[in-house]
Structures are given as structure tokens and as C-alpha cells.
Design an enzyme around this catalytic site. Structure first.
Site, PDB file in Angstrom:
ATOM      1  N   LYS A   1      56.567  37.153  73.614  1.00 40.19           N
ATOM      2  CA  LYS A   1      55.834  35.934  73.930  1.00 40.19           C
ATOM      3  C   LYS A   1      55.522  35.884  75.424  1.00 40.19           C
ATOM      4  O   LYS A   1      54.396  35.662  75.831  1.00 40.19           O
ATOM      5  CB  LYS A   1      56.680  34.732  73.490  1.00 40.19           C
TER       6      LYS A   1
ATOM      7  N   GLU B   1      64.421  43.633  78.248  1.00 36.16           N
ATOM      8  CA  GLU B   1      64.692  44.621  77.193  1.00 36.16           C
ATOM      9  C   GLU B   1      63.380  45.179  76.650  1.00 36.16           C
ATOM     10  O   GLU B   1      63.208  46.399  76.513  1.00 36.16           O
ATOM     11  CB  GLU B   1      65.467  43.979  76.029  1.00 36.16           C
TER      12      GLU B   1
ATOM     13  N   GLY C   1      59.606  31.226  70.134  1.00 35.86           N
ATOM     14  CA  GLY C   1      59.862  32.614  69.776  1.00 35.86           C
ATOM     15  C   GLY C   1      60.492  32.758  68.395  1.00 35.86           C
ATOM     16  O   GLY C   1      60.056  33.561  67.571  1.00 35.86           O
ATOM     17  N   ARG C   2      61.530  31.941  68.130  1.00 37.88           N
ATOM     18  CA  ARG C   2      62.247  32.103  66.857  1.00 37.88           C
ATOM     19  C   ARG C   2      61.502  31.477  65.683  1.00 37.88           C
ATOM     20  O   ARG C   2      61.996  31.481  64.554  1.00 37.88           O
ATOM     21  CB  ARG C   2      63.665  31.535  66.989  1.00 37.88           C
TER      22      ARG C   2
ATOM     23  N   GLU D   1      70.322  29.239  68.359  1.00 39.30           N
ATOM     24  CA  GLU D   1      69.526  29.054  69.575  1.00 39.30           C
ATOM     25  C   GLU D   1      68.866  27.675  69.550  1.00 39.30           C
ATOM     26  O   GLU D   1      68.595  27.082  70.592  1.00 39.30           O
ATOM     27  CB  GLU D   1      68.464  30.166  69.716  1.00 39.30           C
TER      28      GLU D   1
ATOM     29  N   HIS E   1      84.188  42.430  49.484  1.00 45.08           N
ATOM     30  CA  HIS E   1      85.188  43.486  49.733  1.00 45.08           C
ATOM     31  C   HIS E   1      85.529  43.578  51.218  1.00 45.08           C
ATOM     32  O   HIS E   1      86.062  44.593  51.664  1.00 45.08           O
ATOM     33  CB  HIS E   1      84.660  44.815  49.201  1.00 45.08           C
TER      34      HIS E   1
ATOM     35  N   LYS F   1      70.942  36.124  81.924  1.00 45.15           N
ATOM     36  CA  LYS F   1      69.823  36.968  82.362  1.00 45.15           C
ATOM     37  C   LYS F   1      69.814  37.072  83.884  1.00 45.15           C
ATOM     38  O   LYS F   1      69.656  38.158  84.449  1.00 45.15           O
ATOM     39  CB  LYS F   1      68.479  36.351  81.917  1.00 45.15           C
TER      40      LYS F   1
HETATM   41  O1  F6P Z   1      66.356  35.112  75.565  1.00 45.20           O
HETATM   42  C1  F6P Z   1      65.985  34.328  74.485  1.00 45.20           C
HETATM   43  C2  F6P Z   1      64.532  34.482  74.150  1.00 45.20           C
HETATM   44  O2  F6P Z   1      63.765  33.785  75.041  1.00 45.20           O
HETATM   45  C3  F6P Z   1      64.261  34.034  72.725  1.00 45.20           C
HETATM   46  O3  F6P Z   1      64.102  32.687  72.611  1.00 45.20           O
HETATM   47  C4  F6P Z   1      63.064  34.831  72.396  1.00 45.20           C
HETATM   48  O4  F6P Z   1      62.836  34.872  71.018  1.00 45.20           O
HETATM   49  C5  F6P Z   1      63.439  36.161  72.995  1.00 45.20           C
HETATM   50  O5  F6P Z   1      64.121  35.840  74.182  1.00 45.20           O
HETATM   51  C6  F6P Z   1      62.301  37.089  73.278  1.00 45.20           C
HETATM   52  O6  F6P Z   1      61.383  36.523  74.157  1.00 45.20           O
HETATM   53  P1  F6P Z   1      59.949  37.156  74.345  1.00 45.20           P
HETATM   54  O7  F6P Z   1      59.239  37.089  73.026  1.00 45.20           O
HETATM   55  O8  F6P Z   1      59.292  36.332  75.407  1.00 45.20           O
HETATM   56  O9  F6P Z   1      60.108  38.579  74.784  1.00 45.20           O
END
Ligand code: F6P
Length: 533
Positions: free
Chosen positions: A197, A203, A255-256, A341, A372, A501
Site C-alpha cells: 500500500k 521487508e 491493508g488488512r 491489528e 493431535h 519499525k
Molecule cells: O506494519 C503493519 C502494516 O502497516 C500492515 O498494516 C500492513 O498490512 C503491512 O504493514 C504492509 O504494509 P504495506 O502494504 O504498506 O507494505
């Protein structure tokens, strides 16, 4: 609101420990404490909620303003107050009705983007869009959190509907993730989707560079096999992804909550645009139900009230999500982000301290595997863990129908065992029949007692299709919304992810030996020194 809360507290204290099984004595409970919509049934009869408890919970929902806030959300009011944003992921699956935000009909752009996504997916599936080595065979989605969990979960869930390229997901900044996924893939027939987003997530951007370098070793023009999904057109352009393969969305899609739009591109490629639209239709059907059904028959409201009852009133800190559907194996992980979240907040919307617990810890694994592993604790541990079972009437393997029957019987048996338990008298009788007597009989029998009276719900559906998956995901989204409204918090921000972060960024130069550990606590300084040594 406070009065409803107090009345519920009193009621809970009065009924605590009551055998849930006794509630069935009168008859009619199962039908009364279940609700259906479009072929889906939620059974919450195996909880300690009785008619009065339910009436009080429904009253709590009404007093909290769930209906008004729901209507505000669907109308585009900026209910995400800490970020000043509307919350309109629902518009992604209801694009036919005009919707004004800041005076503009936002569905025009949504339909346009959706049409572009479909056209791109058709191009990939037909081979009109190809890699530098031929037709696309594999798709790698690079994203994390909401840009990963939804499509990754849904691609697994809908395996019987796959007719597109194989889809893979790289999320972790641990290079092992990219390395393991890329091994065996042909860069010349791989399409890479960078899904973020913000297009700043460390990452995702690190993995995007890694995968681009991997592709550049074999392919002349790596960027030609990259697509991007983001709200930031400038950043995708700066990364070198051409605008025709950039699919945008607005900041009012959290995002979620974003898998219904361009973040779902990998899913669209896996199952095809028609079936992706079925997924959207399932979500839209749940929206219509949520907006129109009376609360007493409203699945998201009921599921939320069961959650509030267990967490805030009974004090059960976690809930287990147990899909008896192997293809929903990533649903618990998906729901962890969606629920934790969203509702893992310690202050109310106005900034005041929350006077009760925030949302619960959500966890789980598919049945029967979990049986199990950790069910031992669920049945005989000292803590009560409400369980949420999910199960389909039919599987997708008609020639393995006998296995599906076994699966369903296990699912039903678990909720029955949790409810019923096994008394000391019953356990003693069983062990006596095996020939034990005296002190040893008593000792062995005690280990075989199941306290029972442990609550669970079951969500039963016909078959896991794209439509049904859409219903399930929208059901949980609205459940989170209703719980958030009742708790009075903002379900749509996530400030709690920021501190870690920031500190990780600051620790990078320390680990590289470019900065010292001044100001760090002794433990962090020691660990940093250990890694540097
Ligand atoms: O760190 C949490 C977050 O902001 C989530 O809410 C989001 O889904 C995820 O990181 C990834 O964010 P982006 O889509 O901006 O890379």
C-alpha cells in the site's frame, strides 16, 4: 452503554459455571441459538449465552451505536479518526452503487481499476502478456501483512478453482524466504507483483530488490516482468515499474482489508477474473445481510457478541479458530492480523484508557491436525479457550467423500466433547471395567476426567467456493467492526506496529558497527555486541 455493561457483568456472574448442557433441556435451543444466511449457518448454542444474556448483548450493541456506525462506514464517513480516513473496503465489492466521498463518486475509479486488473489477468492467462521466456508459469507476490496474508490465504483456500499460473508469496525480510521460493522458478516465465500500500515497507522493498536482482541474472529487462499494487504512483514509478502495470487503490482501504481490490491480483490470476468476481459477490452478499438483517439474526453481530461475551465478560483471553477444512489452513494467520491489528488497542477513540480488555489473542490450526497437537490443553487445561469451528458440508473430492465424513464427524465430536466432558463417575466406570480397583482406580480415573462445559461456535457452509470464501471473510471483517464499536476503539489504525519499525531502523547501523550502543538497555546492547562479535 454503561448500564448495559453493568447488567451484563451481573448476569455473567450469576450464570458463571452453569452447565451449558442444561440450557438444552427445554428444547428448541439449537434452532434458537443459530442463524443462517445464504446457505451458511452459525450455531452458537454451545455457549453459556441464554435468552437474557443475548437480549443484554443485543442491547449493548444497540446502545454502542453499531447500526449508526455501520451506516456511517458504508456511507464513507471518516470513521478512522486517528488517520482522518474513511473505511471503504466494502466499496471494492459493491462497485455498482455510486458512493460519494468528498463529493466524488469513488466507484468510477474502482470500476476502472477493476477492469484494468481483469484485462491484465486475461492477458497473462491467455499468454498475450508473456515473460521473456514465454507464457507466465509462476507468479511471485512480494508483500507483507495485509499485502500478503489475504491473497496467500485465499489462493490456498481456492485450490480446486486454480487454472492460472502457480502463485507464490514472499513476505519475510529473512532472505531464506525469497531464496526458498525462487529456487526452482524460471525467471524468464515468472511475473512478480510488488504489493505494498505504502511502497515503503522495508521487508517488501528489500525483497523486491532481491527478486529484481535474481531476475536480472537471466532476463534482459526485469522491469518488464514486474507489476505493482500500491497507493503511491510516484514510488512505483521510481522503482521502475511502468504505469500500465501499476494498480492503485485509495488510502480508505486498510491493508488488512485490501484483498478485494488490486492486492487480490495474485488470487485473480490463480482462479481467473470470473471466479474472483464470485468472491466479491460473496463479500457483497454478506454486506447486504450485515446492513439489513435484524441484529438477532445478523451473523456478524452475533459472532461479535459471542466474542465480547467470552473475552470481556467471561475473561477468556484467547480464542481458537479451528477450520475443519485443510484449505483454510492460513485462515487463523489471516484472522490474527485482521482481528489483532484491528482491535488490539489500549485506548478508546477519544484517547482515554480502555476500561476493559482489548480484543483477544486469536490463534488456531486446521482440524484434525490440531487434535493431535494442542487440543489436549483445550480439553483438560486449566484455562477455558472458546473454540470457533468452521466446516463445509461437502468437500471438493467426491471420490474421497468417506474422508470428508470422517472430517465432519471429528469436528462435531470435538464441540460435543468440549460441551459434554466426562465426569469422574464415568471415568471411574470405564477404568473399573478395565480391571482397576482401589487407589489406583481413583488415580487413573482422575486423569481421564474432562471438565466439559467449554464453549464453542460452529460456522457451517455448503462448500468452500469463491463465493463462500467471500462470505466468510466479510463476516469476520464485520465481526471485527462490531467488536471495535462496542469496545469504543478505532479498528482501522495500527500505531502499535511503529515503535518496533523505528527501533529496527536505528539498530541497523549498530549491527553494522557504524554506531555504538549508547542509550540502549543492557540486554539489547549485549545482544547487539554478541551479533557483532
Ligand atoms: O506494519 C503493519 C502494516 O502497516 C500492515 O498494516 C500492513 O498490512 C503491512 O504493514 C504492509 O504494509 P504495506 O502494504 O504498506 O507494505
Amino acid at each position: 452503554m454503561n448500564q448495559s455493561w453493568d447488567a451484563l457483568k451481573d448476569h455473567q456472574a450469576a450464570v458463571e459455571g452453569r452447565p451449558i448442557l442444561d440450557l438444552f433441556a427445554e428444547g428448541g435451543r439449537a434452532a434458537d441459538f443459530s442463524a443462517t444466511v445464504d446457505g451458511m449457518m452459525l450455531d452458537y448454542a454451545k455457549t453459556n449465552i441464554d435468552a437474557r444474556g443475548r437480549a443484554l448483548l443485543l442491547d449493548l450493541a444497540e446502545k454502542a451505536g453499531v447500526a449508526e456506525k455501520r451506516d456511517a462506514m458504508f456511507a464513507g464517513v471518516k470513521i478512522n479518526e486517528t488517520e482522518g480516513r474513511a473505511v471503504l473496503h466494502t466499496a471494492l465489492r459493491n462497485m455498482d452503487k455510486p458512493l460519494l466521498v468528498d463529493g466524488q463518486d469513488v466507484t468510477v475509479a474502482l470500476r476502472e481499476t477493476h477492469a484494468r486488473l481483469r484485462a491484465f489477468a486475461d492477458d497473462v492467462l491467455s499468454g498475450r502478456f508473456a515473460g521473456q521466456g514465454g507464457k507466465i508459469t509462476d507468479v511471485v507476490n512480494i508483500g507483507i501483512g495485509g499485502s500478503d496474508l489475504g491473497p496467500a490465504m485465499a489462493v490456498l483456500a481456492l485450490a480446486p478453482f486454480h487454472d492460472g499460473p502457480r502463485c507464490h508469496f514472499v513476505s519475510n525480510v529473512d532472505g531464506a524466504h525469497a531464496a526458498d521460493i525462487l529456487r526452482g522458478l524460471n525467471p524468464a516465465t515468472t511475473l512478480v507483483i510488488v504489493a505494498s500500500k505504502t511502497f515503503t515497507t522495508i521487508e517488501t522493498m528489500t525483497n523486491a530488490e532481491t527478486v529484481r536482482a535474481w531476475m536480472a541474472r537471466e532476463v534482459a529487462e526485469p522491469a518488464a516482468q514486474f507489476a505493482a499494487v500500491s497507493t503511491s504512483a510516484e514510488k512505483t514509478a521510481a522503482f521502475g515499474i511502468p504505469a500500465e502495470r501499476v494498480f492503485g487503490f485509495e488510502d480508505w482501504v486498510g491493508g488488512r482489508y485490501s484483498m478485494w481490490g488490486p492486492i487480490g491480483l495474485s488470487l485473480m490470476l490463480a482462479i481467473g477474473p470470473e471466479r474472483f468476481d464470485d468472491f466479491l459477490r460473496g463479500g457483497a452478499a454478506m454486506d447486504a445481510h450485515f446492513c439489513s438483517a435484524p441484529f438477532a439474526e445478523n451473523l456478524p453481530v452475533l459472532l461479535a457478541l459471542v466474542g465480547i461475551w467470552h473475552n470481556q465478560f467471561c475473561g477468556y483471553a484467547t480464542r481458537a479458530v479451528l477450520p475443519y477444512d485443510q484449505r483454510l489452513s492460513r485462515l487463523p494467520a489471516y484472522l490474527q492480523q485482521l482481528e489483532m491489528e484491528s482491535n488490539g488497542k489500549r485506548v478508546a477513540m477519544d484517547g482515554s484508557d480502555l476500561p476493559y480488555h482489548s480484543g483477544p489473542v486469536v490463534w488456531g490450526e486446521p482440524g484434525t491436525n490440531g487434535q493431535h497437537a494442542f487440543y489436549q490443553l483445550i480439553h483438560q487445561g486449566t484455562r477455558v479457550i472458546p473454540c470457533e469451528f468452521l466446516v463445509a458440508k461437502r468437500g471438493h473430492e467426491p471420490d474421497l467423500a468417506h474422508q470428508h465424513l470422517l472430517l465432519v464427524s471429528n469436528c462435531l465430536a470435538q464441540s460435543e466433547a468440549l460441551l459434554r466432558g466426562r465426569s469422574l463417575a464415568q471415568a471411574t466406570e470405564i477404568m473399573a471395567k478395565k480391571g482397576l480397583t482401589g487407589v489406583e482406580l481413583d488415580r487413573q480415573a482422575r486423569h481421564r476426567v474432562f471438565p466439559g462445559n467449554r464453549p464453542s461456535t460452529t460456522l457451517a457452509y455448503d462448500q468452500l467456493t469463491p463465493f463462500v470464501l467471500g462470505q466468510i471473510i466479510a463476516l469476520y471483517e464485520h465481526r471485527v467492526f462490531v467488536e471495535g464499536v462496542i469496545l469504543g476503539l478505532n479498528s482501522y489504525d495500527q500505531w502499535g506496529v511503529e515503535l518496533g519499525k523505528e527501533l529496527a531502523l536505528a539498530l541497523q547501523p549498530v549491527l553494522e558497527g557504524k554506531a555504538g550502543t549508547e542509550g540502549k538497555d543492557g540486554s539489547t546492547a549485549q545482544l547487539a555486541a554478541w551479533f557483532r562479535s
